[in-house]
Design an enzyme around this catalytic site. Structure first.
Site: not given
Lengths: 258, 400
Positions: A46, A57
C-alpha cells in the site's frame, strides 16, 4: 480479475501488507522499496500519496508525508515512477490518498493513470460511500480497480454488511478508534471486535490495520482475519542510509521463519 | 430558504461530510441529536436564557454618528464585542455545549485561532462542568497569549499544535485527529466549517445576531431590513450569523470581507474565495487555498482568526450563486480601519472585525443607506499589534 483478487484466490491467510509513503525517505526510494519488499514474504503493498493534511494519520505518517512533499513527491511523479517499473512488479499495489488529491488530479485521469501504472486498488478514507456509488463505482469496474473501504469498532453491523458488499478486493478492518500508529496493543476491546467481524462470515477477505507493529500483533491479525497491514512501525524502521538492510531486518522481525 | 442546507448536507455543490469512517458514528450521532434538540422548546428556552443572563444579549446596535458623516450613510455597529468573553463565539459555544450535555459527553475539544473561540469554549465548559481541551497553533499561542492565559485560568488544557504551519488550519487537523482517537469527546467546532452538520449548526446558532439586528432596526429605523450588512469572514461564523435572516431578502446587500493579507497577488493571503479553488478541507467541499495537486497552502493574515485556507461551504455556495458580494482587505487596510474606529468612536475592534470596517471605503453608499457592520470581537487581544502600528504611523506623521 485484478491482482488483488488473484492474491486472495491463491492465498487466504497470513497476508502481509506493507504501507509506506511515496517519496519517503527520499524522492526516488519508492521504486527501491517496492523491489525490496516484493522479494520478501510480503503479499501486498500500500503506497501512501503524501498529503499536506492527512487527517487519519498519526505523527509518524504525518512526518513522512511532510518529508516526502519537501523531497518533491507529487502524484504525477509517483505514477511515472510506478509505471516505469510496472513490468517488474510481481505483487498487487494499492494507492492510499485523500479525496481532495483524487479530485484535484481529475478523477478520470487519476483512474486511467492507475490502470496504466498497474495499480490494483485504491483507499480514499474520506470519500463518502454515496459519492463513490453515484460517481465512481462503474468507472472502477471498467478499469478493474478495487475500492477498499474501512470499518471500525464503531461501525454498526448493517453498515459493515453494506461496506463489505461495495468494497472490492478486501475489507480494511481498523482495529480501534484511532489515527495510524496510535494503538499500543490489541486489548480485549479489539479482540471482541475481531471476533464480532469473524462471526459475521462476510463474503470478502479482510485485513486488519492500525496498531500492527510486531510479530505478536501481526499473528493476532492473521488469527482473526486474512492478514494484516503494517504502516507506521515499518516507516519508523526505515533507515535512509541502509534502506535494504533495514527493510529486510524489519520484515524478518514480523515473519520469523523467513 | 433557498440558500440553506439540503437534506444531504449540501449547499448547492458544496458541503457534505468527507470524513474517515472513524468519525462516521460521531457525526451521525451529532446530526440526529441536533435535529431533535434544535426544535425542542426546552433547548431554545435554556439557550435564550443563557444568552440573556450570562452573555448579556441582546448586544447593542450602535449608531455611529461620526462614522456615518465620514462615509455618507447611516452606519450601525452590531456590538458582538460586548458579549461576555469578548466576541460572537460565545453564542455558538453555548449552543453546542448544550448539545454536548444532551449527548452526555464529559469532555469537549475545540480548535482556536485568535483564541476567542477557545476562550468562549473554556468559559462554557467551566460553567457546565465539562473537561475542556483546546488546540491552538504554536504561532497563534505566541500572537494571542492573553487569550491563552484566559483559557488556562478557566481550567482548559491548551495543547500547542506543532504540525503544519502551526496556525488555525493545523489546530483543526489536530482537534480532528484527537477526536478520532477519543470518540467519547464532543468536538465543539468554532466556525461554519467542517463536515455536515457543523456548518448548518453553527450558522443556526449564530443566527441570533441577524434576528436581533432585525428587531433593533425595526425599533430604531422603523424597518427591519438594512440596505447593507457587512461582516468579516474567515471560516464564516460571524458572517453567517449576521446574514442569516437576510439571505432570502434580495433587497439587502450582503458583503463578506476576506483577509487579503499582504495582497491578493502576493500568495501571502487568506482570501479563499478570491484565490482558492474548489476542493475538500476539514470534511467539506468548499473553496480552498491549494496547489494543483490539492496540497493545502498555508493562509496568511495579520489576524489569527482569519488566516484559514478555506471558507464555510455555505459561503462557497453564496459566492457561486452571487448572493453575497465578496471584498477583501489587506493587513494594512484593516489596521488603518481599526485605528480609525478607535479614534473616531472610541471602540478598539478585533483585527478580524477591522477587515470588515476597511470595506467602508470600497462601497459607494447613498446618503440614506442603512448599513450594519458586525463588530465580531474586541481588540484587547490585538493591542500589541495595534500599538506597534500606531507608533509607526505617528512616527511617520512626525517625520513628514
Amino acid at each position: 480479475m485484478n491482482q488483488i483478487h488473484n492474491l486472495f484466490k491463491n492465498k487466504n491467510k497470513n497476508i502481509l501488507c506493507i504501507y509506506f509513503t511515496a517519496g519517503f525517505p527520499y524522492l526516488n526510494s519508492t521504486e527501491e522499496i517496492i523491489k525490496i519488499l516484493q522479494d520478501l514474504p510480503v503479499d501486498l503493498i500500500e503506497i501512501g500519496i503524501p498529503y499536506s493534511d492527512p487527517l487519519s494519520d498519526g505523527m509518524i505518517i504525518q512526518k513522512s508525508n511532510q518529508i516526502a512533499l519537501s523531497n518533491g513527491m507529487n502524484i504525477s511523479l509517483l505514477f511515472d515512477q510506478i509505471e516505469k517499473i510496472k513490468e517488474k512488479i510481481k505483487i498487487p499495489i494499492i494507492l492510499m490518498g485523500y479525496y481532495n488529491q483524487f479530485y484535484q488530479f481529475r478523477e478520470n485521469k487519476f483512474l486511467k493513470n492507475c490502470k496504466k501504472s498497474g495499480i490494483s486498488g485504491l483507499i480514499l478514507p474520506d470519500l463518502p460511500v454515496d459519492i463513490f456509488l453515484q460517481k465512481y463505482q462503474n468507472i472502477f469496474k471498467k478499469y478493474f480497480l478495487s475500492m477498499i473501504f474501512l470499518i471500525t469498532p464503531k461501525t454498526n453491523s448493517s453498515r459493515i454488511s453494506m461496506l463489505s458488499k461495495i468494497s472490492d478486493g478486501f475489507l480494511y478492518i481498523v482495529s480501534s478508534s484511532s489515527t495510524t500508529g496510535s494503538s499500543n496493543s490489541f486489548g480485549e476491546e479489539q479482540i471482541s471486535f475481531f471476533k464480532r467481524i469473524k462471526k459475521l462470515s462476510l463474503d470478502i477477505p479482510k485485513l486488519i490495520g492500525f496498531g500492527i507493529k510486531d510479530k505478536k500483533t501481526f499473528d493476532l491479525a492473521c488469527k482473526y482475519a486474512n492478514g494484516g497491514i503494517i504502516g507506521s512501525s515499518f516507516i519508523q524502521s526505515l533507515d535512509k542510509d541502509k534502506l535494504k538492510k533495514s527493510i529486510i531486518k524489519y520484515i524478518k522481525s514480523i515473519i520469523f521463519d523467513y | 430558504m433557498k440558500y440553506f442546507v439540503d437534506k444531504n448536507g449540501y449547499y448547492g455543490e458544496f458541503g457534505g461530510a468527507f470524513i474517515p469512517e472513524m468519525l462516521h458514528y460521531n457525526i451521525i450521532e451529532i446530526e440526529h441529536k441536533y435535529k431533535e434538540l434544535i426544535t425542542s422548546d426546552e433547548y431554545q428556552k435554556l439557550y435564550k436564557k443563557l444568552l440573556k443572563n450570562y452573555v448579556g444579549r441582546p448586544t447593542p446596535l450602535y449608531f455611529c454618528k461620526k462614522y456615518s458623516d465620514q462615509y455618507n450613510a447611516r452606519i450601525y455597529l452590531k456590538r458582538e464585542d460586548l458579549n461576555y468573553t469578548g466576541s460572537h463565539k460565545i453564542n455558538n459555544a453555548i449552543g453546542q455545549a448544550l448539545l454536548a450535555k444532551k449527548l452526555e459527553k464529559k469532555k469537549v475539544i475545540a480548535e482556536t485561532g485568535a483564541g476567542q473561540h477557545g476562550v468562549a469554549t473554556a468559559t462554557i465548559c467551566a460553567l457546565m462542568h465539562l473537561e475542556c481541551i483546546i488546540f491552538m497553533g504554536e504561532k497563534d499561542i505566541q500572537r494571542q497569549y492573553s487569550n491563552v492565559i484566559r483559557m488556562k485560568s478557566l481550567g482548559a488544557e491548551v495543547n500547542p499544535v506543532l504540525s503544519g504551519d502551526k496556525t488555525l488550519k493545523d489546530a483543526v487537523n489536530e482537534a480532528i485527529r484527537y477526536w478520532i482517537n477519543h470518540p467519547e469527546s464532543y468536538y465543539l467546532m468554532g466556525s461554519t466549517v467542517g463536515p455536515h452538520p457543523y456548518p448548518q449548526m453553527v450558522a443556526d446558532i449564530q443566527s441570533i445576531i441577524s434576528e436581533e439586528i432585525k428587531t433593533q432596526l425595526r425599533k430604531i429605523e422603523g424597518h427591519p431590513d438594512p440596505n447593507y450588512v457587512i461582516a468579516c469572514i474567515g471560516g464564516g461564523s460571524n458572517a453567517a450569523g449576521s446574514f442569516y435572516h437576510f439571505l432570502d431578502n434580495d433587497s439587502v446587500t450582503l458583503v463578506a470581507v476576506e483577509a487579503a493579507g499582504l495582497g491578493l497577488t502576493t500568495k501571502k493571503t487568506a482570501a479563499s474565495i478570491h484565490c482558492g479553488t474548489k476542493g475538500i478541507l476539514h470534511g467539506s467541499m468548499t473553496f480552498v487555498l491549494q496547489d494543483k495537486d490539492g496540497q493545502v497552502i498555508p493562509a496568511y493574515s495579520i489576524s489569527p482568526g482569519l488566516d484559514y485556507p478555506g471558507i464555510g461551504p455555505m459561503f462557497a455556495n453564496l459566492f457561486v450563486k452571487k448572493r453575497v458580494n465578496f471584498l477583501s482587505s489587506t493587513d494594512e487596510e484593516a489596521l488603518l480601519a481599526g485605528y480609525e474606529l478607535t479614534r473616531l468612536e472610541g471602540i478598539i475592534p478585533a483585527l478580524e472585525s477591522a477587515h470588515a470596517l476597511a470595506a467602508l471605503k470600497k462601497i459607494p453608499f447613498q446618503k440614506e443607506d442603512v448599513v450594519v457592520i458586525t463588530l465580531s470581537g474586541r481588540g484587547d487581544k490585538d493591542i500589541n499589534v495595534y500599538n506597534k502600528f500606531f507608533l509607526k504611523l505617528s512616527n511617520n506623521e512626525s517625520n513628514t
